[in-house]
Motif scaffolding. Structure first.
Motif, PDB file in Angstrom:
ATOM      1  N   VAL A   1      64.302  39.062 -39.546  1.00 28.08           N
ATOM      2  CA  VAL A   1      63.703  38.017 -38.717  1.00 28.08           C
ATOM      3  C   VAL A   1      63.806  38.389 -37.243  1.00 28.08           C
ATOM      4  O   VAL A   1      62.858  38.204 -36.469  1.00 28.08           O
ATOM      5  CB  VAL A   1      64.372  36.657 -39.003  1.00 28.08           C
ATOM      6  CG1 VAL A   1      63.992  35.623 -37.961  1.00 28.08           C
ATOM      7  CG2 VAL A   1      63.976  36.170 -40.383  1.00 28.08           C
ATOM      8  N   MET A   2      64.961  38.924 -36.834  1.00 28.41           N
ATOM      9  CA  MET A   2      65.121  39.329 -35.432  1.00 28.41           C
ATOM     10  C   MET A   2      64.173  40.470 -35.075  1.00 28.41           C
ATOM     11  O   MET A   2      63.636  40.514 -33.968  1.00 28.41           O
ATOM     12  CB  MET A   2      66.566  39.763 -35.155  1.00 28.41           C
ATOM     13  CG  MET A   2      67.483  38.636 -34.813  1.00 28.41           C
ATOM     14  SD  MET A   2      66.902  37.577 -33.476  1.00 28.41           S
ATOM     15  CE  MET A   2      66.904  38.689 -32.105  1.00 28.41           C
ATOM     16  N   ALA A   3      63.963  41.394 -36.007  1.00 30.62           N
ATOM     17  CA  ALA A   3      63.036  42.494 -35.743  1.00 30.62           C
ATOM     18  C   ALA A   3      61.627  41.958 -35.532  1.00 30.62           C
ATOM     19  O   ALA A   3      60.904  42.418 -34.640  1.00 30.62           O
ATOM     20  CB  ALA A   3      63.057  43.488 -36.897  1.00 30.62           C
ATOM     21  N   GLY A   4      61.236  40.978 -36.326  1.00 25.82           N
ATOM     22  CA  GLY A   4      59.920  40.371 -36.152  1.00 25.82           C
ATOM     23  C   GLY A   4      59.829  39.561 -34.873  1.00 25.82           C
ATOM     24  O   GLY A   4      58.799  39.555 -34.195  1.00 25.82           O
ATOM     25  N   ALA A   5      60.912  38.874 -34.523  1.00 25.99           N
ATOM     26  CA  ALA A   5      60.911  38.066 -33.304  1.00 25.99           C
ATOM     27  C   ALA A   5      60.880  38.942 -32.058  1.00 25.99           C
ATOM     28  O   ALA A   5      60.281  38.554 -31.034  1.00 25.99           O
ATOM     29  CB  ALA A   5      62.135  37.162 -33.275  1.00 25.99           C
ATOM     30  N   MET A   6      61.496  40.110 -32.133  1.00 22.05           N
ATOM     31  CA  MET A   6      61.523  40.998 -30.968  1.00 22.05           C
ATOM     32  C   MET A   6      60.115  41.471 -30.590  1.00 22.05           C
ATOM     33  O   MET A   6      59.852  41.747 -29.422  1.00 22.05           O
ATOM     34  CB  MET A   6      62.435  42.202 -31.225  1.00 22.05           C
ATOM     35  CG  MET A   6      63.898  41.848 -31.313  1.00 22.05           C
ATOM     36  SD  MET A   6      64.554  40.966 -29.901  1.00 22.05           S
ATOM     37  CE  MET A   6      64.640  42.254 -28.708  1.00 22.05           C
ATOM     38  N   LEU A   7      59.228  41.537 -31.562  1.00 22.41           N
ATOM     39  CA  LEU A   7      57.843  41.923 -31.258  1.00 22.41           C
ATOM     40  C   LEU A   7      57.198  40.954 -30.278  1.00 22.41           C
ATOM     41  O   LEU A   7      56.329  41.342 -29.487  1.00 22.41           O
ATOM     42  CB  LEU A   7      57.015  41.989 -32.545  1.00 22.41           C
ATOM     43  CG  LEU A   7      57.418  43.044 -33.552  1.00 22.41           C
ATOM     44  CD1 LEU A   7      56.626  42.879 -34.843  1.00 22.41           C
ATOM     45  CD2 LEU A   7      57.212  44.428 -32.970  1.00 22.41           C
ATOM     46  N   PHE A   8      57.598  39.695 -30.332  1.00 23.33           N
ATOM     47  CA  PHE A   8      57.045  38.689 -29.436  1.00 23.33           C
ATOM     48  C   PHE A   8      57.911  38.454 -28.201  1.00 23.33           C
ATOM     49  O   PHE A   8      57.400  38.117 -27.139  1.00 23.33           O
ATOM     50  CB  PHE A   8      56.869  37.365 -30.186  1.00 23.33           C
ATOM     51  CG  PHE A   8      55.909  37.471 -31.335  1.00 23.33           C
ATOM     52  CD1 PHE A   8      54.540  37.460 -31.096  1.00 23.33           C
ATOM     53  CD2 PHE A   8      56.358  37.615 -32.624  1.00 23.33           C
ATOM     54  CE1 PHE A   8      53.648  37.575 -32.140  1.00 23.33           C
ATOM     55  CE2 PHE A   8      55.474  37.728 -33.678  1.00 23.33           C
ATOM     56  CZ  PHE A   8      54.114  37.707 -33.445  1.00 23.33           C
ATOM     57  N   LEU A   9      59.220  38.634 -28.332  1.00 21.02           N
ATOM     58  CA  LEU A   9      60.126  38.381 -27.205  1.00 21.02           C
ATOM     59  C   LEU A   9      60.055  39.454 -26.129  1.00 21.02           C
ATOM     60  O   LEU A   9      60.178  39.148 -24.939  1.00 21.02           O
ATOM     61  CB  LEU A   9      61.570  38.272 -27.707  1.00 21.02           C
ATOM     62  CG  LEU A   9      61.900  37.046 -28.548  1.00 21.02           C
ATOM     63  CD1 LEU A   9      63.327  37.131 -29.058  1.00 21.02           C
ATOM     64  CD2 LEU A   9      61.702  35.783 -27.748  1.00 21.02           C
ATOM     65  N   VAL A  10      59.873  40.695 -26.541  1.00 25.72           N
ATOM     66  CA  VAL A  10      59.870  41.800 -25.567  1.00 25.72           C
ATOM     67  C   VAL A  10      58.733  41.657 -24.558  1.00 25.72           C
ATOM     68  O   VAL A  10      58.972  41.690 -23.346  1.00 25.72           O
ATOM     69  CB  VAL A  10      59.841  43.164 -26.292  1.00 25.72           C
ATOM     70  CG1 VAL A  10      59.601  44.293 -25.316  1.00 25.72           C
ATOM     71  CG2 VAL A  10      61.140  43.381 -27.041  1.00 25.72           C
ATOM     72  N   PRO A  11      57.482  41.470 -24.985  1.00 25.55           N
ATOM     73  CA  PRO A  11      56.432  41.322 -23.973  1.00 25.55           C
ATOM     74  C   PRO A  11      56.517  40.000 -23.208  1.00 25.55           C
ATOM     75  O   PRO A  11      56.183  39.945 -22.026  1.00 25.55           O
ATOM     76  CB  PRO A  11      55.122  41.381 -24.763  1.00 25.55           C
ATOM     77  CG  PRO A  11      55.457  41.613 -26.174  1.00 25.55           C
ATOM     78  CD  PRO A  11      56.932  41.546 -26.324  1.00 25.55           C
ATOM     79  N   LEU A  12      56.985  38.947 -23.883  1.00 24.60           N
ATOM     80  CA  LEU A  12      57.038  37.635 -23.232  1.00 24.60           C
ATOM     81  C   LEU A  12      58.041  37.612 -22.091  1.00 24.60           C
ATOM     82  O   LEU A  12      57.747  37.103 -20.999  1.00 24.60           O
ATOM     83  CB  LEU A  12      57.390  36.564 -24.266  1.00 24.60           C
ATOM     84  CG  LEU A  12      57.424  35.127 -23.765  1.00 24.60           C
ATOM     85  CD1 LEU A  12      56.025  34.689 -23.335  1.00 24.60           C
ATOM     86  CD2 LEU A  12      57.958  34.207 -24.851  1.00 24.60           C
TER      87      LEU A  12
ATOM     88  N   GLY B   1      68.897  45.079 -27.130  1.00 27.55           N
ATOM     89  CA  GLY B   1      70.118  45.278 -27.904  1.00 27.55           C
ATOM     90  C   GLY B   1      71.080  44.121 -27.753  1.00 27.55           C
ATOM     91  O   GLY B   1      71.724  43.711 -28.725  1.00 27.55           O
ATOM     92  N   PHE B   2      71.173  43.566 -26.557  1.00 29.57           N
ATOM     93  CA  PHE B   2      72.062  42.427 -26.326  1.00 29.57           C
ATOM     94  C   PHE B   2      71.579  41.202 -27.097  1.00 29.57           C
ATOM     95  O   PHE B   2      72.384  40.506 -27.721  1.00 29.57           O
ATOM     96  CB  PHE B   2      72.145  42.119 -24.830  1.00 29.57           C
ATOM     97  CG  PHE B   2      73.044  40.971 -24.514  1.00 29.57           C
ATOM     98  CD1 PHE B   2      74.415  41.120 -24.599  1.00 29.57           C
ATOM     99  CD2 PHE B   2      72.530  39.742 -24.147  1.00 29.57           C
ATOM    100  CE1 PHE B   2      75.250  40.054 -24.315  1.00 29.57           C
ATOM    101  CE2 PHE B   2      73.347  38.681 -23.869  1.00 29.57           C
ATOM    102  CZ  PHE B   2      74.724  38.822 -23.948  1.00 29.57           C
ATOM    103  N   VAL B   3      70.283  40.940 -27.076  1.00 30.47           N
ATOM    104  CA  VAL B   3      69.736  39.786 -27.800  1.00 30.47           C
ATOM    105  C   VAL B   3      69.981  39.937 -29.296  1.00 30.47           C
ATOM    106  O   VAL B   3      70.397  38.986 -29.973  1.00 30.47           O
ATOM    107  CB  VAL B   3      68.228  39.630 -27.503  1.00 30.47           C
ATOM    108  CG1 VAL B   3      67.571  38.643 -28.441  1.00 30.47           C
ATOM    109  CG2 VAL B   3      68.012  39.198 -26.064  1.00 30.47           C
ATOM    110  N   THR B   4      69.771  41.124 -29.818  1.00 33.02           N
ATOM    111  CA  THR B   4      69.981  41.357 -31.243  1.00 33.02           C
ATOM    112  C   THR B   4      71.456  41.239 -31.611  1.00 33.02           C
ATOM    113  O   THR B   4      71.805  40.661 -32.641  1.00 33.02           O
ATOM    114  CB  THR B   4      69.456  42.739 -31.635  1.00 33.02           C
ATOM    115  OG1 THR B   4      68.085  42.835 -31.247  1.00 33.02           O
ATOM    116  CG2 THR B   4      69.554  42.960 -33.119  1.00 33.02           C
TER     117      THR B   4
END
Length: 67
Positions: A22-33, A42-45
């Motif tokens: 789930v975090m890997a999928g969420a990172m796809l949207f969090l990184v550009p946002l 890495g800290f968020v994960t």
């Protein structure tokens, strides 16, 4: 009784893997946002894993207290 221990550990491992997915999928949207750097990613994960650690500790204490 060993069957239940195996089942509980199996479900714990499944939940851990599901959370990482789930975090890997969420990172796809969090990184550009939020324009996160690699260090921030890495800290968020790792915050998710740290939260799981403290949740397991507090859950174990509650289970021990409540029986």
């Amino acid at each position: 009784m060993n069957k239940w221990k195996f089942l509980i550990s199996l479900l714990g491992g499944f939940q851990f893997g599901y959370t990482i997915a789930v975090m890997a999928g969420a990172m796809l949207f969090l990184v550009p946002l939020y324009q996160l750097s690699a260090t921030q990613q890495g800290f968020v994960t790792s915050c998710v894993l740290i939260g799981a650690f403290f949740g397991a500790i507090s859950g174990g204490s509650c289970a021990e207290y409540l029986g």
